[in-house]
Scaffold this motif. Structure first.
Motif, PDB file in Angstrom:
ATOM      1  N   THR A 199     147.857  25.260  39.959  1.00  0.00           N
ATOM      2  CA  THR A 199     146.512  25.310  40.535  1.00  0.00           C
ATOM      3  C   THR A 199     146.556  25.186  42.053  1.00  0.00           C
ATOM      4  OG1 THR A 199     146.195  22.908  40.373  1.00  0.00           O
ATOM      5  CG2 THR A 199     145.596  24.216  38.447  1.00  0.00           C
ATOM      6  N   MET A 200     145.601  25.838  42.711  1.00  0.00           N
ATOM      7  CA  MET A 200     145.562  25.775  44.170  1.00  0.00           C
ATOM      8  C   MET A 200     145.095  24.395  44.640  1.00  0.00           C
ATOM      9  SD  MET A 200     143.614  28.213  46.854  1.00  0.00           S
ATOM     10  CE  MET A 200     144.557  29.699  46.732  1.00  0.00           C
ATOM     11  N   GLY A 201     144.302  23.731  43.815  1.00  0.00           N
ATOM     12  CA  GLY A 201     143.789  22.412  44.191  1.00  0.00           C
ATOM     13  C   GLY A 201     144.317  21.313  43.282  1.00  0.00           C
ATOM     14  N   GLU A 202     143.403  20.523  42.720  1.00  0.00           N
ATOM     15  CA  GLU A 202     143.794  19.428  41.817  1.00  0.00           C
ATOM     16  C   GLU A 202     144.319  19.998  40.501  1.00  0.00           C
ATOM     17  OE1 GLU A 202     143.731  16.265  42.750  1.00  0.00           O
ATOM     18  OE2 GLU A 202     142.975  16.900  44.712  1.00  0.00           O
ATOM     19  N   ARG A 203     145.143  19.217  39.816  1.00  0.00           N
ATOM     20  CA  ARG A 203     145.738  19.715  38.574  1.00  0.00           C
ATOM     21  C   ARG A 203     144.861  19.488  37.342  1.00  0.00           C
ATOM     22  NH1 ARG A 203     147.725  15.592  35.521  1.00  0.00           N
ATOM     23  NH2 ARG A 203     148.247  13.621  36.546  1.00  0.00           N
ATOM     24  N   GLN A 204     143.737  18.759  37.511  1.00  0.00           N
ATOM     25  CA  GLN A 204     142.891  18.422  36.363  1.00  0.00           C
ATOM     26  C   GLN A 204     142.192  19.675  35.803  1.00  0.00           C
ATOM     27  OE1 GLN A 204     143.045  16.466  39.041  1.00  0.00           O
ATOM     28  NE2 GLN A 204     143.870  14.603  38.129  1.00  0.00           N
ATOM     29  N   ILE A 205     142.041  19.680  34.475  1.00  0.00           N
ATOM     30  CA  ILE A 205     141.463  20.852  33.800  1.00  0.00           C
ATOM     31  C   ILE A 205     140.358  20.438  32.825  1.00  0.00           C
ATOM     32  CG2 ILE A 205     143.509  22.332  33.981  1.00  0.00           C
ATOM     33  CD1 ILE A 205     144.291  21.409  31.148  1.00  0.00           C
ATOM     34  N   TRP A 206     139.508  21.391  32.482  1.00  0.00           N
ATOM     35  CA  TRP A 206     138.476  21.246  31.441  1.00  0.00           C
ATOM     36  C   TRP A 206     138.683  22.329  30.394  1.00  0.00           C
ATOM     37  CZ3 TRP A 206     135.639  17.050  31.776  1.00  0.00           C
ATOM     38  CH2 TRP A 206     135.065  16.620  32.975  1.00  0.00           C
ATOM     39  N   MET A 207     138.161  22.083  29.200  1.00  0.00           N
ATOM     40  CA  MET A 207     138.040  23.167  28.218  1.00  0.00           C
ATOM     41  C   MET A 207     136.572  23.615  28.206  1.00  0.00           C
ATOM     42  SD  MET A 207     138.703  23.152  24.112  1.00  0.00           S
ATOM     43  CE  MET A 207     140.479  23.097  24.150  1.00  0.00           C
ATOM     44  N   LEU A 208     136.340  24.927  28.248  1.00  0.00           N
ATOM     45  CA  LEU A 208     134.967  25.449  28.217  1.00  0.00           C
ATOM     46  C   LEU A 208     134.396  25.375  26.793  1.00  0.00           C
ATOM     47  CD1 LEU A 208     135.073  28.562  30.584  1.00  0.00           C
ATOM     48  CD2 LEU A 208     134.369  26.224  31.094  1.00  0.00           C
ATOM     49  N   PRO A 209     133.067  25.514  26.664  1.00  0.00           N
ATOM     50  CA  PRO A 209     132.450  25.422  25.338  1.00  0.00           C
ATOM     51  C   PRO A 209     132.954  26.456  24.330  1.00  0.00           C
ATOM     52  CG  PRO A 209     130.773  25.233  27.047  1.00  0.00           C
ATOM     53  CD  PRO A 209     132.052  25.585  27.740  1.00  0.00           C
ATOM     54  N   ASP A 210     133.588  27.554  24.797  1.00  0.00           N
ATOM     55  CA  ASP A 210     134.116  28.529  23.825  1.00  0.00           C
ATOM     56  C   ASP A 210     135.325  27.981  23.061  1.00  0.00           C
ATOM     57  OD1 ASP A 210     136.413  28.822  25.449  1.00  0.00           O
ATOM     58  OD2 ASP A 210     135.729  30.694  26.348  1.00  0.00           O
ATOM     59  N   ARG A 211     135.767  26.782  23.442  1.00  0.00           N
ATOM     60  CA  ARG A 211     136.880  26.074  22.768  1.00  0.00           C
ATOM     61  C   ARG A 211     138.235  26.743  22.973  1.00  0.00           C
ATOM     62  NH1 ARG A 211     135.770  20.895  21.196  1.00  0.00           N
ATOM     63  NH2 ARG A 211     133.671  20.715  20.442  1.00  0.00           N
ATOM     64  N   TRP A 212     138.311  27.682  23.905  1.00  0.00           N
ATOM     65  CA  TRP A 212     139.582  28.332  24.236  1.00  0.00           C
ATOM     66  C   TRP A 212     139.876  28.240  25.738  1.00  0.00           C
ATOM     67  CZ3 TRP A 212     143.492  29.564  21.246  1.00  0.00           C
ATOM     68  CH2 TRP A 212     143.270  29.833  19.889  1.00  0.00           C
ATOM     69  N   SER A 213     138.946  28.748  26.548  1.00  0.00           N
ATOM     70  CA  SER A 213     139.208  28.887  27.989  1.00  0.00           C
ATOM     71  C   SER A 213     139.421  27.527  28.648  1.00  0.00           C
ATOM     72  CB  SER A 213     138.038  29.587  28.671  1.00  0.00           C
ATOM     73  OG  SER A 213     137.732  30.797  28.012  1.00  0.00           O
ATOM     74  N   ILE A 214     140.501  27.432  29.413  1.00  0.00           N
ATOM     75  CA  ILE A 214     140.827  26.211  30.169  1.00  0.00           C
ATOM     76  C   ILE A 214     140.611  26.516  31.646  1.00  0.00           C
ATOM     77  CG2 ILE A 214     142.664  24.580  30.757  1.00  0.00           C
ATOM     78  CD1 ILE A 214     141.960  24.418  27.797  1.00  0.00           C
ATOM     79  N   VAL A 215     139.761  25.711  32.314  1.00  0.00           N
ATOM     80  CA  VAL A 215     139.468  25.960  33.732  1.00  0.00           C
ATOM     81  C   VAL A 215     139.873  24.763  34.590  1.00  0.00           C
ATOM     82  CG1 VAL A 215     137.531  27.522  33.275  1.00  0.00           C
ATOM     83  CG2 VAL A 215     137.086  25.086  33.566  1.00  0.00           C
ATOM     84  N   THR A 216     140.072  25.014  35.880  1.00  0.00           N
ATOM     85  CA  THR A 216     140.338  23.914  36.810  1.00  0.00           C
ATOM     86  C   THR A 216     139.035  23.153  37.024  1.00  0.00           C
ATOM     87  OG1 THR A 216     139.898  25.371  38.701  1.00  0.00           O
ATOM     88  CG2 THR A 216     142.189  25.158  37.999  1.00  0.00           C
TER      89      THR A 216
END
Length: 248
Positions: A199-216
């Motif tokens: 990641t360009m910034g922080e390494r923390q991630i979320w999972m989106l409500p679609d239960r697949w996509s992982i975003v910063t």
């Protein structure tokens, strides 16, 4: 294994020829599925089970900008000039799996984003240099982590590379961080997929409500490159390929 992975490389190259502003990620998915099936293989990601929700609905993952991995192709997602899109692709051919990923720039990409792509791709090869019989899984992760963090980038912890063979995901897990000399010892003949997710910034991630996509979490861009390799006593053999992508 080599044939399955060469087909993934050819599929990614075919997609690369079609990546431009105005194209939807669902169009790319259709191209990939047709290409894979025309070559006598099955797209392994299609209907892949998810412990958090429904099976994966497409043949490739298309992860744009702040989506790290597992983005779902859609006719509503249109590529724009300056985007980056990570395409992760898997094939099952004659009972064996191929798995590789490449992050493409769409049109003119900002210099700082271009650097993220270059560093992430370079870190993949730096990790592969450590993947020799007698070394440990931690040697791969430590090499990738040290290199990427020297640029101030974040190294995602929650997602890892993996063993690969008759199943797409096998033991051991291959993290992109770690300590030299730690973890499972690598043996000649093992096949693993190494895939820095940076990641360009922080390494923390979320999972989106679609239960697949992982975003910063900070919504800064992320890059993802992956090769499947075979461990040897000397230098690892890279079974997948970026050659056709980069020569088109």
């Amino acid at each position: 294994m080599r044939k399955a992975n060469q087909l993934v490389g050819a599929t990614l190259a075919e997609l690369g020829r079609n990546i431009k502003p105005g194209v939807t990620t669902l169009q790319l998915d259709k191209i990939a599925e047709e290409f894979i099936r025309d070559h006598g293989a099955v797209p392994t990601f299609k209907d892949f089970p998810n412990p958090f929700g429904g099976p994966f609905p497409a043949s490739i993952c298309t992860s744009i900008n702040d989506v790290v991995v597992h983005g779902i192709p859609s006719d509503k997602v249109v590529l724009k000039d300056g985007d980056i899109v990570s395409i992760d692709c898997g094939t099952l051919l004659n009972g064996y799996n191929g798995d590789s990923a490449y992050t493409f720039g769409v049109g003119e990409v900002a210099p700082e984003v271009k650097q993220l792509l270059e560093v992430t791709k370079a870190s993949l090869y730096i990790g592969i240099e450590q993947a020799v019989a007698g070394k440990h899984v931690g040697d791969i992760g430590a090499a990738i982590q040290d290199y990427c963090e020297s640029y101030g980038y974040g190294v995602v912890r929650e997602l890892t590379g993996h063993g690969i063979g008759r199943e797409m995901h096998e033991a051991p897990q291959i993290p992109n961080y770690g300590s030299h000399g730690n973890g499972v010892m690598l043996k000649a003949g093992m096949c693993i997929a190494i895939e820095p997710m940076i990641t360009m910034g922080e390494r923390q991630i979320w999972m989106l409500p679609d239960r697949w996509s992982i975003v910063t979490r900070d919504h800064k861009p992320a890059a993802h490159f992956e090769h499947t390799i075979a461990i040897r006593k000397g230098k690892a053999e890279i079974l997948s390929t970026f050659e056709e992508i980069e020569n088109h």
